[in-house]
Design a protein around this motif. Sequence first.
Motif, PDB file in Angstrom:
ATOM      1  N   HIS A  91      41.065  36.626  43.488  1.00 53.12           N
ATOM      2  CA  HIS A  91      40.050  36.628  44.543  1.00 53.12           C
ATOM      3  C   HIS A  91      39.230  37.920  44.494  1.00 53.12           C
ATOM      4  O   HIS A  91      39.626  38.886  43.857  1.00 53.12           O
ATOM      5  CB  HIS A  91      40.718  36.488  45.912  1.00 53.12           C
ATOM      6  CG  HIS A  91      41.128  35.086  46.214  1.00 53.12           C
ATOM      7  ND1 HIS A  91      41.566  34.215  45.246  1.00 53.12           N
ATOM      8  CD2 HIS A  91      41.185  34.400  47.383  1.00 53.12           C
ATOM      9  CE1 HIS A  91      41.860  33.057  45.812  1.00 53.12           C
ATOM     10  NE2 HIS A  91      41.646  33.137  47.112  1.00 53.12           N
ATOM     11  N   HIS A  92      38.096  37.901  45.173  1.00 55.33           N
ATOM     12  CA  HIS A  92      37.204  39.052  45.186  1.00 55.33           C
ATOM     13  C   HIS A  92      36.842  39.474  46.598  1.00 55.33           C
ATOM     14  O   HIS A  92      36.778  38.647  47.498  1.00 55.33           O
ATOM     15  CB  HIS A  92      35.917  38.732  44.406  1.00 55.33           C
ATOM     16  CG  HIS A  92      36.150  38.612  42.947  1.00 55.33           C
ATOM     17  ND1 HIS A  92      36.132  37.416  42.284  1.00 55.33           N
ATOM     18  CD2 HIS A  92      36.447  39.559  42.017  1.00 55.33           C
ATOM     19  CE1 HIS A  92      36.398  37.623  41.006  1.00 55.33           C
ATOM     20  NE2 HIS A  92      36.602  38.903  40.813  1.00 55.33           N
ATOM     21  N   PHE A  93      36.588  40.764  46.709  1.00 51.93           N
ATOM     22  CA  PHE A  93      36.100  41.315  47.966  1.00 51.93           C
ATOM     23  C   PHE A  93      34.737  41.923  47.705  1.00 51.93           C
ATOM     24  O   PHE A  93      34.580  42.751  46.813  1.00 51.93           O
ATOM     25  CB  PHE A  93      37.073  42.390  48.479  1.00 51.93           C
ATOM     26  CG  PHE A  93      36.697  42.945  49.829  1.00 51.93           C
ATOM     27  CD1 PHE A  93      37.213  42.384  50.988  1.00 51.93           C
ATOM     28  CD2 PHE A  93      35.806  44.001  49.940  1.00 51.93           C
ATOM     29  CE1 PHE A  93      36.851  42.890  52.229  1.00 51.93           C
ATOM     30  CE2 PHE A  93      35.433  44.502  51.183  1.00 51.93           C
ATOM     31  CZ  PHE A  93      35.968  43.943  52.341  1.00 51.93           C
ATOM     32  N   PHE A  94      33.739  41.498  48.444  1.00 51.85           N
ATOM     33  CA  PHE A  94      32.388  42.040  48.272  1.00 51.85           C
ATOM     34  C   PHE A  94      32.075  42.968  49.434  1.00 51.85           C
ATOM     35  O   PHE A  94      32.184  42.570  50.601  1.00 51.85           O
ATOM     36  CB  PHE A  94      31.364  40.910  48.197  1.00 51.85           C
ATOM     37  CG  PHE A  94      29.947  41.392  48.075  1.00 51.85           C
ATOM     38  CD1 PHE A  94      29.477  41.913  46.882  1.00 51.85           C
ATOM     39  CD2 PHE A  94      29.087  41.338  49.164  1.00 51.85           C
ATOM     40  CE1 PHE A  94      28.169  42.378  46.770  1.00 51.85           C
ATOM     41  CE2 PHE A  94      27.772  41.796  49.054  1.00 51.85           C
ATOM     42  CZ  PHE A  94      27.318  42.315  47.857  1.00 51.85           C
ATOM     43  N   CYS A  95      31.685  44.209  49.104  1.00 51.58           N
ATOM     44  CA  CYS A  95      31.351  45.166  50.159  1.00 51.58           C
ATOM     45  C   CYS A  95      29.866  45.079  50.482  1.00 51.58           C
ATOM     46  O   CYS A  95      29.015  45.287  49.612  1.00 51.58           O
ATOM     47  CB  CYS A  95      31.723  46.588  49.758  1.00 51.58           C
ATOM     48  SG  CYS A  95      31.227  47.803  50.999  1.00 51.58           S
ATOM     49  N   LEU A 104      41.025  41.356  44.131  1.00 53.13           N
ATOM     50  CA  LEU A 104      42.148  41.305  45.061  1.00 53.13           C
ATOM     51  C   LEU A 104      43.307  40.610  44.363  1.00 53.13           C
ATOM     52  O   LEU A 104      43.110  39.592  43.707  1.00 53.13           O
ATOM     53  CB  LEU A 104      41.781  40.530  46.326  1.00 53.13           C
ATOM     54  CG  LEU A 104      40.674  41.095  47.203  1.00 53.13           C
ATOM     55  CD1 LEU A 104      40.503  40.226  48.434  1.00 53.13           C
ATOM     56  CD2 LEU A 104      40.969  42.524  47.617  1.00 53.13           C
ATOM     57  N   ASP A 105      44.463  41.194  44.489  1.00 51.05           N
ATOM     58  CA  ASP A 105      45.647  40.636  43.846  1.00 51.05           C
ATOM     59  C   ASP A 105      46.152  39.475  44.689  1.00 51.05           C
ATOM     60  O   ASP A 105      47.181  39.540  45.344  1.00 51.05           O
ATOM     61  CB  ASP A 105      46.711  41.731  43.709  1.00 51.05           C
ATOM     62  CG  ASP A 105      47.837  41.290  42.797  1.00 51.05           C
ATOM     63  OD1 ASP A 105      47.667  40.282  42.095  1.00 51.05           O
ATOM     64  OD2 ASP A 105      48.889  41.953  42.806  1.00 51.05           O
ATOM     65  N   LEU A 106      45.385  38.414  44.660  1.00 52.78           N
ATOM     66  CA  LEU A 106      45.633  37.288  45.550  1.00 52.78           C
ATOM     67  C   LEU A 106      45.046  36.066  44.873  1.00 52.78           C
ATOM     68  O   LEU A 106      43.908  36.090  44.431  1.00 52.78           O
ATOM     69  CB  LEU A 106      44.895  37.583  46.864  1.00 52.78           C
ATOM     70  CG  LEU A 106      44.934  36.593  47.999  1.00 52.78           C
ATOM     71  CD1 LEU A 106      46.261  36.718  48.707  1.00 52.78           C
ATOM     72  CD2 LEU A 106      43.820  36.911  48.986  1.00 52.78           C
ATOM     73  N   ALA A 107      45.810  35.039  44.715  1.00 51.15           N
ATOM     74  CA  ALA A 107      45.270  33.820  44.130  1.00 51.15           C
ATOM     75  C   ALA A 107      45.695  32.631  44.971  1.00 51.15           C
ATOM     76  O   ALA A 107      46.783  32.611  45.536  1.00 51.15           O
ATOM     77  CB  ALA A 107      45.762  33.656  42.698  1.00 51.15           C
ATOM     78  N   CYS A 108      44.809  31.689  45.101  1.00 53.42           N
ATOM     79  CA  CYS A 108      45.087  30.485  45.870  1.00 53.42           C
ATOM     80  C   CYS A 108      46.257  29.748  45.213  1.00 53.42           C
ATOM     81  O   CYS A 108      46.291  29.566  43.997  1.00 53.42           O
ATOM     82  CB  CYS A 108      43.836  29.628  45.890  1.00 53.42           C
ATOM     83  SG  CYS A 108      44.115  27.976  46.475  1.00 53.42           S
TER      84      CYS A 108
END
Length: 149
Positions: A91-95, A104-108
């Motif tokens: 996943h990504h975080f956009f600022c 982000l160390d997070l996957a669906c």
Amino acid sequence: MITTKDDLKDMLVSKGVKPTFQRLSILGAVFEKRTHPTIKSLHGELVKSVPTLSKTTLYSTLELFAHKGIVTALTIDPTKVRYDGHTTPHHHFFCDHCARIIDLDLACANSRRGEFEGHRISEVHGYFKGICKECLTKDHKKHNLSRRN
Ligand SMILES: [Zn+2]
Ligand SMILES: [Zn+2]
């Protein structure tokens, strides 16, 4: 982790893409970064080693890579397309402040299934938008300073 020129070459060949000098340089530049660069920033960097590279060639090469699943084109930034050389689902975080895209160390949990309710999944995009911690810290400091004055 793909790092050497030979690995990059093997990757292109395995996807049926002829590994030319330009393509290898472009792929190397995208893989090296975890900043999700734009065409403009990639071009600015690549012309130093490949002076003949035009933006059009760079664009069509990245389109080809994206089509073959070698890189991912991210459309999270509202102003431009950004490229990610790391295609393992994350996943990504956009600022909204500094326009950084952070991994982000997070996957669906469903992303590795390849299928959902009979639909075949080829790409998974998980996006968060907000203000990154660096910008939050800067803002906080600025706020404290102005209060002191
Ligand atoms: Zn930020
Ligand atoms: Zn990423």
